[in-house]
Scaffold this motif. Structure first.
Motif, PDB file in Angstrom:
ATOM      1  N   LEU A   1       9.520  10.695   7.257  1.00  0.00           N
ATOM      2  CA  LEU A   1       8.435   9.870   6.724  1.00  0.00           C
ATOM      3  C   LEU A   1       9.025   8.946   5.654  1.00  0.00           C
ATOM      4  N   PRO A   2       8.455   7.759   5.452  1.00  0.00           N
ATOM      5  CA  PRO A   2       7.352   7.155   6.203  1.00  0.00           C
ATOM      6  C   PRO A   2       7.775   6.751   7.606  1.00  0.00           C
ATOM      7  N   VAL A   3       6.781   6.724   8.509  1.00  0.00           N
ATOM      8  CA  VAL A   3       7.084   6.484   9.915  1.00  0.00           C
ATOM      9  C   VAL A   3       6.004   5.602  10.541  1.00  0.00           C
ATOM     10  N   VAL A   4       6.403   4.884  11.576  1.00  0.00           N
ATOM     11  CA  VAL A   4       5.425   4.191  12.420  1.00  0.00           C
ATOM     12  C   VAL A   4       5.280   4.997  13.719  1.00  0.00           C
ATOM     13  N   VAL A   5       4.051   5.435  13.985  1.00  0.00           N
ATOM     14  CA  VAL A   5       3.769   6.152  15.225  1.00  0.00           C
ATOM     15  C   VAL A   5       2.949   5.215  16.107  1.00  0.00           C
ATOM     16  N   THR A   6       3.183   5.214  17.419  1.00  0.00           N
ATOM     17  CA  THR A   6       2.240   4.491  18.286  1.00  0.00           C
ATOM     18  C   THR A   6       1.520   5.494  19.177  1.00  0.00           C
ATOM     19  N   SER A   7       0.226   5.272  19.336  1.00  0.00           N
ATOM     20  CA  SER A   7      -0.633   6.265  19.986  1.00  0.00           C
ATOM     21  C   SER A   7      -0.722   6.031  21.480  1.00  0.00           C
TER      22      SER A   7
ATOM     23  N   GLU B   1       0.813  -1.228   0.000  1.00  0.00           N
ATOM     24  CA  GLU B   1       0.000   0.000   0.000  1.00  0.00           C
ATOM     25  C   GLU B   1       0.843   1.273   0.000  1.00  0.00           C
ATOM     26  N   GLU B   2       2.082   1.169   0.415  1.00  0.00           N
ATOM     27  CA  GLU B   2       2.988   2.315   0.505  1.00  0.00           C
ATOM     28  C   GLU B   2       2.397   3.531   1.232  1.00  0.00           C
ATOM     29  N   PRO B   3       1.957   3.351   2.466  1.00  0.00           N
ATOM     30  CA  PRO B   3       1.446   4.496   3.240  1.00  0.00           C
ATOM     31  C   PRO B   3       2.599   5.379   3.701  1.00  0.00           C
ATOM     32  N   GLY B   4       2.283   6.629   4.048  1.00  0.00           N
ATOM     33  CA  GLY B   4       3.300   7.529   4.605  1.00  0.00           C
ATOM     34  C   GLY B   4       3.413   7.368   6.105  1.00  0.00           C
ATOM     35  N   MET B   5       2.394   6.755   6.683  1.00  0.00           N
ATOM     36  CA  MET B   5       2.390   6.606   8.143  1.00  0.00           C
ATOM     37  C   MET B   5       1.559   5.400   8.554  1.00  0.00           C
ATOM     38  N   LEU B   6       2.050   4.701   9.561  1.00  0.00           N
ATOM     39  CA  LEU B   6       1.249   3.678  10.237  1.00  0.00           C
ATOM     40  C   LEU B   6       0.983   4.225  11.627  1.00  0.00           C
ATOM     41  N   ILE B   7      -0.268   4.249  12.052  1.00  0.00           N
ATOM     42  CA  ILE B   7      -0.531   4.626  13.449  1.00  0.00           C
ATOM     43  C   ILE B   7      -1.015   3.367  14.164  1.00  0.00           C
TER      44      ILE B   7
END
Ligand SMILES: Cc1cc2nc3c(=O)[nH]c(=O)nc-3n(C[C@H](O)[C@H](O)[C@H](O)COP(=O)(O)OP(=O)(O)OC[C@H]3O[C@@H](n4cnc5c(N)ncnc54)[C@H](O)[C@@H]3O)c2cc1C
Ligand SMILES: Nc1ncnc2c1ncn2[C@@H]1O[C@H](COP(=O)(O)O)[C@@H](O)[C@H]1O
Lengths: 314, 249
Positions: free
Chosen positions: B170-176, B108-114
């Protein structure tokens, strides 16, 4: 068998939780090495060389490690890990940030927040907010573990005499950079190290009212904690939160004030030696874990309690 | 930019979890299941970023049994655009989940995973960090503020001493984390609309992921019970007990 423990540094040196992780390493057995990654780490390394149980201190001195950025520290740990049967770190926000990254780089399933070591492959860890304890056996060649400090008494700061050896830096991965920190300043003991904790919940009503708890805490030499509701409401900073998703504490005495006792809060404090609950609702679940419960209005009780302790102490 | 949000189906946080008498796990029969609370926060954040024009598409992913589709529907009702169900009856560990997420991110090539900071069932706090490692991306864990700025993001993190801000590529993995936002309730019209949004179905095997566990669960037990419940009459009695009985002050 040899065990690598990753140290965590703050402005004062190696943080105490690292010595709880070392205690877990001692329980596993074998030769124990401590890795100190940071900038200008000589003094920390010298102090850590005296820690009980450590045979060698490894230092990685590089600006890339100065602020603990996960991408950089994980590469370093990965570069060393294959010489070890186990790699451990304290389950602090630093350890929780870095270690799963190391585990994935090594294709290992990490074992999070262990509270007991059964043998070199088998560990106990709480799940479901501490409502269950799972005993798990790892089939991975290297065990990657985070250690819950309350499960292990810290090794002594002195008594050892480890050698110190520098290791090669893996440099800056170039993925992230440090901007700044807003650390909560306090003269009181740090939550996870305190012998006594006074915690406030939504019942405190406001941030200003926390001064009642601070007066009590100062009288007792205690730290101040909080429930999630008190943090979400902005009464106190985020690092006060005790619970499933905050800090896990087990002091000699925990005084819960205006806290109902939701399971997520209990998860962070129910292993305290003595629990006191002060709440106006006699049905509040916190009373079911409290050794001493006092039903009533905290705004009347807390000043009275502070005065009574002052009186008896003098 | 696309954002990928994993949403895990877990026992609802209000349920009193019971350990099975045979020590094989916890009771999940006839128990209320919900989206992991941290994942609600992630979905909310992604949808807000879309509303602010920073994000074009929000994709919700769940890895689990057929019923995990309900969790995806909840995300769609909150405003996600489409869903992916990685269907499996195996209980995937964080490493295997991270491998599924990596495979989907490659596609999918997202810019971010949350990702949620922590699943409230296994309390692992691993998946986001592992996914970032497998992708070779930056990670920004325990986020309470996310600001996207061109090809970077500035993220404020909840750490043990307070707050820390980092800048990530970016792209980055963020955790909430809990204070990132307050998730919305889905409105009835949006729940209806969500029924028409597409959900693709794949499997760990199709993504090239071995679902076999690395950890063998030998036993699940109830923790020792505290003998609490004693009440004292007044402050004087409390101080007496603490000084003379418990000897803690
Ligand atoms: C994913 C997730 C993670 C969570 N993680 C955590 C966590 O790590 N830590 C945590 O604490 N919570 C956590 N929670 C929240 C938890 O479920 C509860 O909502 C929270 O602990 C409630 O905080 P409280 O007891 O302060 O507030 P409340 O439940 O509102 O209780 C307030 C209490 O104060 C009493 N009170 C009010 N006024 C007075 C007075 N004048 N005198 C005496 N008593 C008074 C009331 O009787 C009541 O019992 C989490 C929830 C979720 C969903
Ligand atoms: N089976 C799953 N399906 C979807 N997301 C998951 C799954 N397992 C873990 N995650 C994601 O990873 C986060 C952290 O989980 P954990 O590492 O297990 O504590 C969760 O909040 C989810 O965002």
């Amino acid at each position: 068998m040899s065990v690598l423990v990753l140290a965590e540094l703050d402005e004062k040196g190696v943080v105490p939780q690292t010595r709880n992780a070392l205690a877990a390493a001692v329980a596993i057995g074998g030769d124990i090495h401590l890795l100190i990654a940071g900038q200008n780490v000589e003094a920390s390394a010298k102090a850590a060389a005296q820690y009980e149980g450590v045979s060698k201190v490894l230092t990685a001195d590089d600006a890339a490690y100065a602020t603990g950025l996960a991408e950089n520290v994980a590469e370093l740990v990965k570069s060393l890990a294959t010489d070890y049967s186990h790699v451990l770190v304290g389950a602090t926000s630093f350890g929780k940030n870095v270690m799963p990254r190391v585990a994935a780089l090594l294709d290992v399933q990490q074992i999070s927040e262990i509270t007991a070591v059964n043998d070199a492959d088998t560990f106990v860890r709480p799940i479901y907010a501490g409502n269950a304890l799972a005993t798990v056996k790892s089939k991975d060649a290297i065990k990657i573990i985070t250690v819950r400090a309350t499960g292990f008494d810290a090794v002594a700061e002195t008594g050892g005499s480890a050698s110190v050896e520098a290791v090669a830096s893996t440099g800056d991965a170039g993925l992230s950079s440090f901007v700044g920190r807003e650390l909560t300043k306090s003269e009181r003991p740090e939550l996870t190290q305190a012998g006594i904790i006074v915690s406030g919940g939504r019942g405190m009503g406001s941030g200003e009212n926390f001064s009642l708890l601070e007066a009590l805490a100062d009288e007792l030499g205690a730290a101040v904690g909080a429930s999630r509701a008190a943090v979400d409401a902005g009464f106190v900073p985020n690092d006060y939160q005790v619970g499933q998703t905050g800090k896990v504490v087990a002091p000699e005495l925990y005084i819960a004030v205006g806290i109902s006792g939701a399971i997520q809060h209990l998860a962070g404090m129910k292993d305290s030696k003595v629990i006191v609950a002060i709440n106006k609702d006699e049905e509040a679940p916190i009373f079911s874990v409290a050794d001493y419960g006092l039903v009533g209005d905290l705004f009347k009780i807390i000043p009275e309690l502070t005065a009574e302790i002052t009186k008896r102490k003098s | 930019m696309k954002v990928l949000v994993p949403v895990k189906r877990v026992i609802d946080y209000n349920v009193k979890v019971r350990v099975k008498p045979d020590g094989s796990g916890v009771e999940t029969q006839n128990v209320k299941m919900s989206m992991n609370p941290f994942d609600e926060i992630s979905v909310e954040e992604a949808v807000r970023m879309k509303e602010a024009g920073v994000v074009d598409e929000v994709i919700a992913v769940s890895i689990g049994p057929q019923q995990a589709q309900e969790t995806i529907r909840t995300a769609l009702a909150m405003g996600a655009d489409r869903g992916i169900l990685v269907k499996t009856d195996d209980n995937l560990e964080p490493l295997a989940v991270a491998k599924c997420l990596k495979a989907l991110a490659d596609k999918e090539e997202p810019g971010m995973l949350i990702v949620g900071k922590q699943a409230i069932d296994d309390d692992s706090n691993q998946t986001g960090q592992m996914t970032a490692a497998l992708l070779g991306w930056a990670q920004a864990t325990f986020a309470s503020v996310i600001k996207v700025d061109g090809d970077h993001a500035q993220v404020t993190r909840e750490v043990d001493g307070g707050l820390e801000t980092i800048k990530v590529k970016l792209p980055v993995v963020v955790t909430s984390d809990l204070r990132l936002n307050e998730p919305r309730y889905a409105s009835l019209p949006n729940i209806m609309k969500a029924k028409k949004k597409p959900i693709d179905v794949t499997s760990p095997e199709e993504l090239g992921v071995d679902p076999a566990p690395r950890l063998q669960v030998l036993n699940v037990a109830e923790p020792p019970k505290r003998a609490g419940g004693t009440k004292v009459e007044d402050v004087a009695q409390l101080v007496d007990k603490l000084m003379n009985e418990a000897k803690v002050i």
